[in-house]
Motif scaffolding. Structure first.
Motif, PDB file in Angstrom:
ATOM      1  N   ALA A 211      36.254  49.174 -54.080  1.00 59.20           N
ATOM      2  CA  ALA A 211      34.892  48.632 -54.106  1.00 59.20           C
ATOM      3  C   ALA A 211      34.333  48.716 -55.512  1.00 59.20           C
ATOM      4  CB  ALA A 211      33.974  49.382 -53.133  1.00 59.20           C
ATOM      5  N   LEU A 212      33.694  47.632 -55.925  1.00 60.10           N
ATOM      6  CA  LEU A 212      32.934  47.565 -57.168  1.00 60.10           C
ATOM      7  C   LEU A 212      31.464  47.529 -56.757  1.00 60.10           C
ATOM      8  CD1 LEU A 212      35.023  44.727 -58.858  1.00 60.10           C
ATOM      9  CD2 LEU A 212      35.266  47.174 -59.231  1.00 60.10           C
ATOM     10  N   TYR A 213      30.697  48.537 -57.154  1.00 57.95           N
ATOM     11  CA  TYR A 213      29.302  48.674 -56.748  1.00 57.95           C
ATOM     12  C   TYR A 213      28.417  47.957 -57.765  1.00 57.95           C
ATOM     13  CZ  TYR A 213      30.867  52.270 -53.484  1.00 57.95           C
ATOM     14  OH  TYR A 213      31.484  52.943 -52.452  1.00 57.95           O
ATOM     15  N   LEU A 214      27.589  47.031 -57.290  1.00 59.15           N
ATOM     16  CA  LEU A 214      26.749  46.250 -58.188  1.00 59.15           C
ATOM     17  C   LEU A 214      25.388  46.918 -58.370  1.00 59.15           C
ATOM     18  CD1 LEU A 214      27.570  42.584 -57.137  1.00 59.15           C
ATOM     19  CD2 LEU A 214      28.784  44.139 -58.681  1.00 59.15           C
TER      20      LEU A 214
ATOM     21  N   ALA B  53      23.149  48.035 -53.312  1.00 56.21           N
ATOM     22  CA  ALA B  53      23.788  48.106 -51.989  1.00 56.21           C
ATOM     23  C   ALA B  53      24.724  46.919 -51.760  1.00 56.21           C
ATOM     24  CB  ALA B  53      22.777  48.230 -50.847  1.00 56.21           C
ATOM     25  N   ILE B  54      24.948  46.100 -52.795  1.00 51.15           N
ATOM     26  CA  ILE B  54      25.901  44.991 -52.729  1.00 51.15           C
ATOM     27  C   ILE B  54      27.194  45.444 -53.397  1.00 51.15           C
ATOM     28  CG2 ILE B  54      26.374  42.603 -53.409  1.00 51.15           C
ATOM     29  CD1 ILE B  54      24.159  42.890 -51.296  1.00 51.15           C
ATOM     30  N   ARG B  55      28.308  45.122 -52.764  1.00 51.70           N
ATOM     31  CA  ARG B  55      29.622  45.506 -53.265  1.00 51.70           C
ATOM     32  C   ARG B  55      30.534  44.277 -53.334  1.00 51.70           C
ATOM     33  NH1 ARG B  55      26.541  49.354 -53.536  1.00 51.70           N
ATOM     34  NH2 ARG B  55      26.446  51.039 -52.020  1.00 51.70           N
ATOM     35  N   ILE B  56      31.463  44.321 -54.266  1.00 50.81           N
ATOM     36  CA  ILE B  56      32.638  43.455 -54.218  1.00 50.81           C
ATOM     37  C   ILE B  56      33.713  44.384 -53.681  1.00 50.81           C
ATOM     38  CG2 ILE B  56      34.320  42.121 -55.526  1.00 50.81           C
ATOM     39  CD1 ILE B  56      32.088  41.675 -57.651  1.00 50.81           C
ATOM     40  N   HIS B  57      34.228  44.095 -52.495  1.00 51.56           N
ATOM     41  CA  HIS B  57      35.122  45.069 -51.870  1.00 51.56           C
ATOM     42  C   HIS B  57      36.228  44.393 -51.080  1.00 51.56           C
ATOM     43  CE1 HIS B  57      33.442  44.529 -47.773  1.00 51.56           C
ATOM     44  NE2 HIS B  57      32.245  44.501 -48.343  1.00 51.56           N
ATOM     45  N   GLY B  58      37.188  45.200 -50.675  1.00 49.98           N
ATOM     46  CA  GLY B  58      38.272  44.715 -49.828  1.00 49.98           C
ATOM     47  C   GLY B  58      37.771  44.502 -48.413  1.00 49.98           C
ATOM     48  N   THR B  59      38.698  44.203 -47.518  1.00 50.17           N
ATOM     49  CA  THR B  59      38.284  43.955 -46.141  1.00 50.17           C
ATOM     50  C   THR B  59      39.409  44.253 -45.165  1.00 50.17           C
ATOM     51  OG1 THR B  59      37.346  42.319 -44.606  1.00 50.17           O
ATOM     52  CG2 THR B  59      38.904  41.492 -46.241  1.00 50.17           C
TER      53      THR B  59
ATOM     54  N   VAL C  97      41.436  42.429 -54.405  1.00 58.12           N
ATOM     55  CA  VAL C  97      40.413  43.323 -54.965  1.00 58.12           C
ATOM     56  C   VAL C  97      41.060  44.448 -55.758  1.00 58.12           C
ATOM     57  CG1 VAL C  97      40.047  44.992 -53.065  1.00 58.12           C
ATOM     58  CG2 VAL C  97      38.127  44.290 -54.503  1.00 58.12           C
ATOM     59  N   ILE C  98      42.252  44.873 -55.374  1.00 56.95           N
ATOM     60  CA  ILE C  98      42.962  45.886 -56.169  1.00 56.95           C
ATOM     61  C   ILE C  98      43.285  45.324 -57.546  1.00 56.95           C
ATOM     62  CG2 ILE C  98      45.141  47.156 -56.393  1.00 56.95           C
ATOM     63  CD1 ILE C  98      45.020  47.549 -53.306  1.00 56.95           C
ATOM     64  N   ALA C  99      43.766  44.079 -57.611  1.00 53.59           N
ATOM     65  CA  ALA C  99      44.083  43.451 -58.901  1.00 53.59           C
ATOM     66  C   ALA C  99      42.827  43.335 -59.759  1.00 53.59           C
ATOM     67  CB  ALA C  99      44.707  42.077 -58.681  1.00 53.59           C
ATOM     68  N   LEU C 100      41.712  42.910 -59.169  1.00 55.08           N
ATOM     69  CA  LEU C 100      40.454  42.800 -59.914  1.00 55.08           C
ATOM     70  C   LEU C 100      39.971  44.174 -60.364  1.00 55.08           C
ATOM     71  CD1 LEU C 100      38.119  40.888 -60.830  1.00 55.08           C
ATOM     72  CD2 LEU C 100      37.004  41.466 -58.657  1.00 55.08           C
ATOM     73  N   PHE C 101      39.994  45.136 -59.471  1.00 53.21           N
ATOM     74  CA  PHE C 101      39.563  46.512 -59.751  1.00 53.21           C
ATOM     75  C   PHE C 101      40.297  47.071 -60.975  1.00 53.21           C
ATOM     76  CE2 PHE C 101      39.797  51.094 -59.176  1.00 53.21           C
ATOM     77  CZ  PHE C 101      38.585  51.457 -58.596  1.00 53.21           C
TER      78      PHE C 101
END
Length: 194
Positions: free
Chosen positions: A139-142, A150-156, A178-182
């Motif tokens: 998760a990338l916390y914005l 409270a918005i995330r870029i995250h896996g699923t 998301v792992i590659a982006l992270f």
């Protein structure tokens, strides 16, 4: 370039409401066909595309209406990923920065999420990170102005949601993506969501 990829790339032009930072021609990264590992449409697999060269290298841009996230990797180039976005009334728009990064994040629904959908009440005290956690592998916390949005870029755990407006506002990606982006994105990365 195949016809479908070309038409998809034209679909993100400003005439259809998307920002004008994108060019219409995709860069071929491989002559190999997409290997279907996930239940998502071909266009939502990672692909290198052309963008305007004045975009800040390293920045992330999300075009919610097209379900694409772009990570600008070099002048004029970006990696494009498919995402799921918030339901119409819950779409996040605006500018933020990656304020925090977490591997296998824990999850706690907000009071608003519980109010909208009482099934989340059983997780009111939180859920530990792991393969069953709805935030997935990363998760990338914005943050805006130093505060968590409270918005995330995250896996699923629901990869079939990619390409749909189904979340409570967060931006979902396939776990592998998301792992590659992270791994490429440091804390402080600017994020713009249209």
């Amino acid at each position: 370039m195949n016809r479908r990829a070309l038409l998809t790339s034209f679909a993100i032009l400003p005439a259809l409401g998307a920002p004008s930072f994108l060019a219409a021609q995709e860069i071929e990264t491989s002559s190999e066909p997409v290997q279907k590992k996930w239940p998502i449409a071909d266009q939502f697999y990672p692909r290198e595309v052309r963008v305007k060269p004045n975009l800040a290298v390293g920045s992330i841009i999300v075009v919610s209406d097209k379900f694409f996230l772009y990570h600008v990797t070099a002048p004029g180039k970006a990696m494009r990923y498919g995402v799921a976005v918030g339901k119409n009334e819950l779409k996040f728009r605006g500018q933020a920065v990656v304020g925090r990064k977490v591997e296998w994040p824990s999850w706690k629904p907000t009071p608003e999420m519980i109010e909208r959908d009482p099934k989340y009440a059983k997780y009111a005290d939180g859920m530990p990170g792991g393969p069953q956690n709805p935030l997935g592998a990363r998760a990338l916390y914005l943050y805006q102005n130093g505060r968590d949005t409270a918005i995330r870029i995250h896996g699923t755990t629901a990869p079939s949601s990619i390409g749909h407006a189904v979340s409570n506002g967060c931006l979902r990606m396939v776990n592998d993506h998301v792992i590659a982006l992270f791994d490429q994105v440091p804390v402080g990365t600017p994020v713009t969501v249209y």
